[in-house]
Design an enzyme around this catalytic site. Structure first.
Site, PDB file in Angstrom:
ATOM      1  N   CYS A  39       2.146   8.674   5.255  1.00  0.00           N
ATOM      2  CA  CYS A  39       2.668   7.888   4.131  1.00  0.00           C
ATOM      3  C   CYS A  39       2.922   8.727   2.885  1.00  0.00           C
ATOM      4  O   CYS A  39       3.520   8.234   1.926  1.00  0.00           O
ATOM      5  CB  CYS A  39       1.702   6.749   3.810  1.00  0.00           C
ATOM      6  SG  CYS A  39       1.444   5.653   5.218  1.00  0.00           S
ATOM      7  N   HIS A  89      -1.000   4.104  -5.129  1.00  0.00           N
ATOM      8  CA  HIS A  89      -0.725   3.954  -3.698  1.00  0.00           C
ATOM      9  C   HIS A  89      -0.936   2.489  -3.330  1.00  0.00           C
ATOM     10  O   HIS A  89      -0.125   1.908  -2.621  1.00  0.00           O
ATOM     11  CB  HIS A  89      -1.631   4.877  -2.904  1.00  0.00           C
ATOM     12  CG  HIS A  89      -1.335   4.916  -1.441  1.00  0.00           C
ATOM     13  ND1 HIS A  89      -0.085   5.195  -0.939  1.00  0.00           N
ATOM     14  CD2 HIS A  89      -2.126   4.686  -0.357  1.00  0.00           C
ATOM     15  CE1 HIS A  89      -0.112   5.161   0.386  1.00  0.00           C
ATOM     16  NE2 HIS A  89      -1.335   4.835   0.762  1.00  0.00           N
ATOM     17  N   GLU A 123      -9.078   4.538  -4.583  1.00  0.00           N
ATOM     18  CA  GLU A 123      -8.104   4.956  -5.592  1.00  0.00           C
ATOM     19  C   GLU A 123      -8.567   4.572  -6.991  1.00  0.00           C
ATOM     20  O   GLU A 123      -8.402   5.351  -7.948  1.00  0.00           O
ATOM     21  CB  GLU A 123      -6.734   4.353  -5.300  1.00  0.00           C
ATOM     22  CG  GLU A 123      -5.646   4.906  -6.214  1.00  0.00           C
ATOM     23  CD  GLU A 123      -4.250   4.545  -5.785  1.00  0.00           C
ATOM     24  OE1 GLU A 123      -3.279   5.120  -6.325  1.00  0.00           O
ATOM     25  OE2 GLU A 123      -4.099   3.668  -4.894  1.00  0.00           O
ATOM     26  N   LYS A 128       3.892  -1.940  -4.173  1.00  0.00           N
ATOM     27  CA  LYS A 128       3.842  -2.340  -2.765  1.00  0.00           C
ATOM     28  C   LYS A 128       3.556  -3.830  -2.620  1.00  0.00           C
ATOM     29  O   LYS A 128       3.825  -4.411  -1.573  1.00  0.00           O
ATOM     30  CB  LYS A 128       2.775  -1.543  -2.018  1.00  0.00           C
ATOM     31  CG  LYS A 128       3.131  -0.097  -1.717  1.00  0.00           C
ATOM     32  CD  LYS A 128       2.075   0.543  -0.820  1.00  0.00           C
ATOM     33  CE  LYS A 128       2.413   1.998  -0.501  1.00  0.00           C
ATOM     34  NZ  LYS A 128       2.202   2.884  -1.661  1.00  0.00           N
ATOM     35  N   HIS A 140       4.866  -1.753   2.309  1.00  0.00           N
ATOM     36  CA  HIS A 140       4.565  -0.330   2.446  1.00  0.00           C
ATOM     37  C   HIS A 140       5.624   0.333   3.325  1.00  0.00           C
ATOM     38  O   HIS A 140       5.706   0.056   4.523  1.00  0.00           O
ATOM     39  CB  HIS A 140       3.181  -0.171   3.064  1.00  0.00           C
ATOM     40  CG  HIS A 140       2.656   1.226   3.063  1.00  0.00           C
ATOM     41  ND1 HIS A 140       3.392   2.316   2.633  1.00  0.00           N
ATOM     42  CD2 HIS A 140       1.447   1.728   3.445  1.00  0.00           C
ATOM     43  CE1 HIS A 140       2.660   3.408   2.761  1.00  0.00           C
ATOM     44  NE2 HIS A 140       1.488   3.074   3.246  1.00  0.00           N
ATOM     45  N   PHE A 156      -2.334   8.845   6.149  1.00  0.00           N
ATOM     46  CA  PHE A 156      -3.265   9.065   7.253  1.00  0.00           C
ATOM     47  C   PHE A 156      -3.381  10.570   7.512  1.00  0.00           C
ATOM     48  O   PHE A 156      -2.390  11.308   7.445  1.00  0.00           O
ATOM     49  CB  PHE A 156      -2.765   8.377   8.520  1.00  0.00           C
ATOM     50  CG  PHE A 156      -3.037   6.897   8.570  1.00  0.00           C
ATOM     51  CD1 PHE A 156      -3.756   6.246   7.595  1.00  0.00           C
ATOM     52  CD2 PHE A 156      -2.553   6.137   9.635  1.00  0.00           C
ATOM     53  CE1 PHE A 156      -4.010   4.885   7.654  1.00  0.00           C
ATOM     54  CE2 PHE A 156      -2.793   4.774   9.715  1.00  0.00           C
ATOM     55  CZ  PHE A 156      -3.531   4.147   8.720  1.00  0.00           C
TER      56      PHE A 156
END
Length: 418
Positions: A166, A306, A317, A338, A343, A406
């Site tokens: 991502c 994010h 985060e 998002k 996403h 990831f």
């Protein structure tokens, strides 16, 4: 070595809330959700039956029919976004040294839909032998977006794709920025694209328990930083920024949106899919971006997080933001776009960079939608300004966008007003 300054002179996007930048921005400011029932395939037996799909998109408006057949949906989105960005920057290619004009895109899974469309029929009829379209490989491979764009515009500078889950398209923007500031290029197309709303994509993330299963309320499913969040909502699309050396842009009278002030890269070195719980790597990339930009934490006005709406990710985060910004964390705006776009996986960083740049241009922070009264997470500091539900006008001189992938890949990009 004195590094060259890099600015943003063009923007393009194809997204679940708009197939061009003006529409995207108006809907983002209004808090419009792009989520709805999946139409790309029959998802009736899946745990998750909704996503943030691109709507009313016609690839033949950008490419001829033969080209459309030869490349995947992810490339369609990326090329359309890049074409808008090229038109927006109004650059005259006949006056450019095209050896110093390149293109870097980030894609996480690339032609997953193309693979599924071709392999599914083969798997069901193996006795007839392998029969695939001669375009299977060009539809699948992630670098075809950059290849087509280089061919289309005659760009002979650096051209490749970055893949870091991502974080892929944020990595592409950072690489393009470095190519310019280190003197290897003058102009770069930088962006990302993804089209993974298919059986394999949704089924795979369902099996990992990563997706929201709020099938009775798709538009309210992506709810970053809320206690009731239950996973991310998959999106698709593409986005592109034209990055340009500052003096080069000034010399041609270009419109300048913002400056790329600094960037950060790190690895959690912790887990394949889970973030380091205290946000150690996330904190490092934000600090690296500030250090490279010569900025102090109190200089930052807005962070486009994010913010995927996953339980562990949002907590980590927020912990990272508090670690880097201290008391100033309570004075800046935080939001997750998002919550509206879903996403975009490998394309997320590029789309969120476009929105972050626009927040600087217009002094508006887009909201984090879907937060309800009493839905505060006791593990997330509710005194922070998450810009819940409604856009906020404020002076935005410096904004940061974070993207994490990831494998523990962390990126942060700081943009500033010029």
């Amino acid at each position: 070595m004195k590094h060259r300054r890099v600015v943003v002179t063009g923007l393009g996007a194809v997204s679940p809330i708009g197939n061009d930048v003006p529409t995207l921005w108006e809907n983002a400011k209004a808090g419009v959700s792009g989520a709805g029932p999946i139409t790309h395939f029959d998802a009736s037996l899946f745990k998750t039956r909704f996503a943030c799909e691109v709507k009313n998109f016609d690839a033949t408006a950008y490419l001829d029919k033969k080209e459309v057949r030869k490349i995947g949906h992810h490339s369609h989105y990326g090329i359309a976004a890049a074409m808008e960005a090229m038109n927006d920057c109004a650059i005259d290619l006949e006056k450019e040294n095209l050896d110093r004009f390149g293109v870097i895109f980030g894609e996480g899974v690339g032609g997953l839909t193309a693979f599924e469309e071709e392999f599914g029929p083969y798997a069901q009829n193996r006795e007839n032998g392998p029969r695939f379209t001669p375009f299977l490989i060009t539809k699948m491979i992630t670098d075809m977006t950059t290849g087509i764009l280089s061919i289309k515009y005659g760009l002979k500078g650096p051209s490749y794709v970055t893949t870091s889950a991502c974080a892929s398209s944020s990595n592409a923007i950072i690489d393009a920025y470095d190519q310019i500031r280190l003197g290897r290029a003058d102009v770069m197309l930088a962006g990302g694209a993804e089209a993974a709303i298919c059986n394999v994509g949704v089924g795979g993330f369902n099996s990992m328990h990563a997706l929201s299963t709020r099938n009775d309320d798709p538009q309210g499913a992506s709810r970053p930083f809320s206690k009731s969040r239950d996973g991310f909502v998959m999106g698709e699309g593409g986005a592109c920024l034209v990055l340009e050396e500052y003096e080069h842009a000034v010399a041609r009278g270009a419109k300048i949106y913002a400056e790329v002030a600094g960037t950060g890269l790190s690895s959690d070195a912790y887990h394949m899919t889970a973030p380091q719980p205290e946000g150690e790597g996330a904190a490092k990339v934000m600090q690296y971006a500030l250090d490279e930009a010569g900025l102090k934490p109190e200089d930052v006005d807005y962070i486009n997080t994010h913010g995927t709406s996953t339980f562990a990710g949002d907590i980590a985060e927020v912990a990272a933001i508090k670690k880097v910004f201290g008391e100033h964390a309570y004075k800046l705006n935080i939001s997750s776009t998002k919550s509206m776009t879903g996403h975009l996986l490998g394309g997320a960083g590029a789309l969120e960079s476009v929105l972050t740049v626009l927040s600087i241009k217009d002094n508006i922070v887009p909201p984090t939608i879907n937060h309800a009264d009493g839905d505060d997470d006791e593990k997330i500091d509710g005194n922070l300004n998450f810009t819940f539900n409604k856009a906020q006008e404020r002076e935005v001189n410096v904004a940061i966008t974070n993207t994490f992938g990831f494998g523990g890949h962390n990126t942060s990009i700081a943009f500033k007003k010029i």
